[in-house]
Design a protein around this motif. Structure first.
Motif, PDB file in Angstrom:
ATOM      1  N   ALA A  71       0.837  -1.200   0.000  1.00 43.02           N
ATOM      2  CA  ALA A  71       0.000   0.000   0.000  1.00 43.02           C
ATOM      3  C   ALA A  71       0.872   1.249   0.000  1.00 43.02           C
ATOM      4  N   THR A  72       1.967   1.231   0.749  1.00 41.29           N
ATOM      5  CA  THR A  72       2.879   2.368   0.781  1.00 41.29           C
ATOM      6  C   THR A  72       3.549   2.561  -0.570  1.00 41.29           C
ATOM      7  N   LYS A 109       1.023   4.136  -3.023  1.00 36.71           N
ATOM      8  CA  LYS A 109       0.814   5.558  -2.733  1.00 36.71           C
ATOM      9  C   LYS A 109       2.019   6.384  -3.177  1.00 36.71           C
ATOM     10  N   ALA A 110       3.225   5.882  -2.932  1.00 40.61           N
ATOM     11  CA  ALA A 110       4.430   6.620  -3.314  1.00 40.61           C
ATOM     12  C   ALA A 110       4.549   6.708  -4.831  1.00 40.61           C
ATOM     13  N   SER A 154       2.059   6.586  -7.071  1.00 42.77           N
ATOM     14  CA  SER A 154       1.042   7.465  -7.651  1.00 42.77           C
ATOM     15  C   SER A 154       1.319   8.926  -7.334  1.00 42.77           C
ATOM     16  N   ALA A 155       2.012   9.200  -6.234  1.00 40.56           N
ATOM     17  CA  ALA A 155       2.322  10.584  -5.887  1.00 40.56           C
ATOM     18  C   ALA A 155       3.414  11.151  -6.784  1.00 40.56           C
TER      19      ALA A 155
END
Length: 69
Positions: A43-44, A47-48, A50-51
């Motif tokens: 999950a991390t 998120k990283a 996509s950011a």
């Protein structure tokens, strides 16, 4: 014929059974798992990623989907 006392005991018994079945149903529904839990590491990473990934836009700042052109 059924007496009032027998009818009273039957109503209490059936009502108690219905309440126990409702509680059991809710217990099983809350504790059931529909899908596998996602790991914290993946999950991390998602998120990283996509950011930091830029979103393609056209000259007006609207998302460029590439459809209809």
């Amino acid at each position: 014929m059924i007496s009032d006392d027998d009818l009273y005991r039957l109503a209490i018994f059936l009502g108690s059974c219905a309440m126990m079945m409702i509680v059991l149903y809710h217990f099983l529904d809350v504790n059931s798992s529909d899908e596998e839990p996602e790991s914290t590491k993946s999950a991390t990473q998602i998120k990283a990623k996509s950011a930091t990934t830029p979103v393609p836009t056209d000259s007006t700042g609207v998302l460029a989907s590439g459809k209809g052109k």
